[in-house]
Design a protein around this motif. Sequence first.
Motif, short mmCIF file in Angstrom:
data_model
loop_
_atom_site.label_atom_id
_atom_site.label_comp_id
_atom_site.label_asym_id
_atom_site.label_seq_id
_atom_site.Cartn_x
_atom_site.Cartn_y
_atom_site.Cartn_z
N UNK A 649 -6.71 7.51 -7.89
CA UNK A 649 -6.86 7.92 -9.27
C UNK A 649 -7.95 7.10 -9.95
N UNK A 650 -8.41 7.60 -11.12
CA UNK A 650 -9.41 6.88 -11.91
C UNK A 650 -8.72 5.86 -12.82
N UNK A 651 -9.43 4.77 -13.09
CA UNK A 651 -8.93 3.75 -14.02
C UNK A 651 -9.96 3.59 -15.14
N UNK A 652 -9.54 3.77 -16.38
CA UNK A 652 -10.44 3.67 -17.54
C UNK A 652 -10.00 2.50 -18.42
N UNK A 692 -15.21 2.72 -16.40
CA UNK A 692 -14.42 3.66 -15.59
C UNK A 692 -14.61 3.30 -14.13
N UNK A 693 -13.48 3.14 -13.42
CA UNK A 693 -13.50 2.91 -11.97
C UNK A 693 -13.03 4.20 -11.32
N UNK A 694 -13.96 5.04 -10.81
CA UNK A 694 -13.55 6.34 -10.25
C UNK A 694 -12.92 6.19 -8.88
N UNK A 695 -11.88 6.98 -8.63
CA UNK A 695 -11.21 7.07 -7.32
C UNK A 695 -10.92 5.68 -6.78
N UNK A 696 -10.02 4.97 -7.41
CA UNK A 696 -9.73 3.58 -7.06
C UNK A 696 -9.28 3.45 -5.61
N UNK A 720 -5.95 -8.32 -14.90
CA UNK A 720 -5.91 -8.12 -13.46
C UNK A 720 -5.49 -6.69 -13.13
N UNK A 721 -6.25 -6.06 -12.21
CA UNK A 721 -5.97 -4.68 -11.78
C UNK A 721 -5.35 -4.71 -10.39
N UNK A 722 -4.27 -3.92 -10.20
CA UNK A 722 -3.63 -3.78 -8.89
C UNK A 722 -3.62 -2.31 -8.52
N UNK A 723 -4.25 -1.97 -7.40
CA UNK A 723 -4.25 -0.60 -6.87
C UNK A 723 -3.20 -0.53 -5.78
N UNK A 724 -2.30 0.44 -5.85
CA UNK A 724 -1.18 0.50 -4.92
C UNK A 724 -1.02 1.89 -4.35
N UNK A 725 -0.31 1.96 -3.20
CA UNK A 725 0.05 3.23 -2.60
C UNK A 725 1.25 3.81 -3.34
N UNK A 726 1.40 5.13 -3.28
CA UNK A 726 2.49 5.79 -3.99
C UNK A 726 3.85 5.42 -3.41
N UNK A 727 3.88 4.94 -2.14
CA UNK A 727 5.15 4.58 -1.51
C UNK A 727 5.46 3.10 -1.63
N UNK A 728 4.63 2.34 -2.36
CA UNK A 728 4.86 0.91 -2.51
C UNK A 728 5.93 0.69 -3.57
N UNK A 729 7.19 0.54 -3.13
CA UNK A 729 8.32 0.47 -4.05
C UNK A 729 8.30 -0.80 -4.89
N UNK A 730 7.80 -1.91 -4.33
CA UNK A 730 7.79 -3.16 -5.09
C UNK A 730 6.88 -3.06 -6.30
N UNK A 731 5.71 -2.44 -6.16
CA UNK A 731 4.79 -2.29 -7.29
C UNK A 731 5.35 -1.31 -8.30
#
Length: 747
Positions: A649-652, A692-696, A720-731
């Motif tokens: 996803x994009x981050x703005x 804008x950070x496209x397609x993180x 601080x920005x954290x990019x995570x997977x959709x299955x990462x339950x801890x995040x």
Amino acid sequence: MFRVRAQGNPKPNVFGRENGMPIKDSAKIFYNSVNKEHVLKLESLTSDDSDNYKCIASNDHADAIYTVSLLVTEGQEKLDFKKMLKKNGPPAPKKKQKKVTDKLLKFLGEMKPVKVTECHTAVFEIRLSRKVPDFVWKFSGKELKRDEKDEITASEDGLTHTYKIQDARFSDSGIPIKFVSTLKNVRVKERSCACLECELTSKDVTLYRKNGQLLARSSKYSMNHEGKRAGLFTKDAQLTDGGRVKGAEREASVFIADPPKVHRSVLEALAAHPVTVRVGHTANIKVPFRAKPMPKVTWYKEGREMTEEERVSMKRGDHQALLTISKCVREDSGLILLGLKNDHGSTTATLHLSVLDGGAPGLHYIVEQRKKGSNLWVPVNKDPIQGTKYTVDDVLEDTEYELRVVAANKSGPGHPSTPGLVQGLHMSDSSNTSISLAWREPAEADPPSGYLLEMQAEDTMERSKCTEIPVSGTCYTVGGLTERQQYFFRILVVNEAAVGEAVELDEGGSPPPIVIWLKDGIPTKGREIITKSKNHSQFLINSTKCSDSGVYHTELQNVSGEVYHDFHVCVAAPDLQEGGEVHYTIMERDASTATWLKAVDRVFSNKYTVTDSLLGRKYYFRVLAQNAAVTPTLKPYQQKDWRHVLRGQDCTVTRAFLGNPRPTVTLYKGHVNITANSRFWYISTSSVCTIVIPTCTLKDSGEYCVLVENKLGKDFSSCKLTVYYKDDKSVLASVTESLQKKSKYLM
């Protein structure tokens, strides 16, 4: 009767011989399963049966021989032992009828499998119960002889026998290793990983050879041996990596496959340049390709598979497909498609074959006509027309006709002078009540003088013209359509000679979507301007206010479904320093340009009349509020937690700032300046900077900082920005917790 017991692994075969020859048929050899003995029984003995008898036990490792001697005497009567006992005296001594001179021969222990490293010495040893003169060693059923490589010895007492293999090689290995699952041939695509695997009964390390050469671990080859499973892996397999691979005395083939592929430049050339030949000539169509194994080649003309016949031949070379059409006629013109397919993929190549008339010029002409909608062409003139003008009579009023002209020479009439077909007819844009169509000129025939565009609604049987006169260009917009109605369109080429065949377009399978805009879940207030085209919808607010901040939601709906997207908008007002002198700057922009110019500076009232404007021109204005010099500062505001972003996803990130003179803005990721980095989209206007950070991706995770500074000072804000997977339950749990606490973050 003779008895013998034989043991060994594998179980030996037992057979007998008499003086080196097979035992006579009258003898009986059988196995007593109770006593586990092999028995030789001789009946009706004669002096001829006196001889040495051998019992031979044999398996793949060696032979064991047991020898017994039999002596048969004649002229003696059988003794009656019962009568002798009655006389209370021992019987007179008699000669023995048979005599056994040897004791039972057997192996004292088992011969076990031997493990050695290649080029070392392998030693086999076995001990017998008695000495035999003809002990032999065998390998795979063949007798071994003493030579430079094989050393065969026996102890002084003749009971212990030793066999040594000097400089043992991999090919010397034998029965101790057996396959549970053997090597199998594999086929893999180029640049993928080729894997040969097998399961053994032994845990010995397996060596591999390819085309006779020993393979070693490297960046290309890796060997895996876990328990009894062994594997050879070839990384980034190329076509040259194919071949025969040998492991543990078994072989398999590695085939590096390449799915059929036609180079892009070849496809572009075939599409842009039709193959053109004259009537009666030969068309040779060559298409180079790359594939392994060789693909199946199939040619199609206008969607139908072509077959070899008298004028058509097809050949396939190592790197190209060839189609030859001899003595071409006009009917051979059309779309030609080449299909290539093997076990690993398929591809196609498309081209156009054009067969043109040639030869002598026309001597006269024939004019033909047909009523519109009919397929029957009827000649108009009875006598040949010598000139290039002709008047058609006997036509019915209010009836449309189509005409065409055929040239004829001494060889006969030619083909009708029909125009070519338009190319690439498609819908370029649409609205609720209109459709815009575009197309390209025909690739052959004379230049068209115009185009006839016709349409037909789904619920009617009649076509209607979209225009009264032919369309001169290659695009046209049809208006006045009914929303959600399906229409059929077709276009015909018109030139000086005739009207061409129709090319049809069916538009209406995917109706344009309905666009809905909401702000904070409710309809907008009407200050916006919403525009829509084929591929986008625009929401515009000319002069924003702080109250315009919020979450904007857009939703697209049609009969096939719906999609939506949210936008977070923050409008930041200038934070004027207390006691500062407020003034305004007025900017203007001509509607014909995108550049803003300063119309007037330092206006201290909230009204102003702009002069020197040109009559008839359209202008845009905007007003900036300013005060005295201010140290740059970054203004925090409440916003949803943007620090955790789903991968893809994009981050703005948006920050409002103050300062006079206007401060410069610098962006950092960690300690690296990313202001000019093309990976990030950055804009700074009206005291608001946006990144804008496209397609993180996961690499985009880290600490980001916004630094503003002018000659009076500087300020910064970081997060601080954290990019995570959709299955990462801890995040996901962390994001949920942070939202529940309603934390505030600096943006």
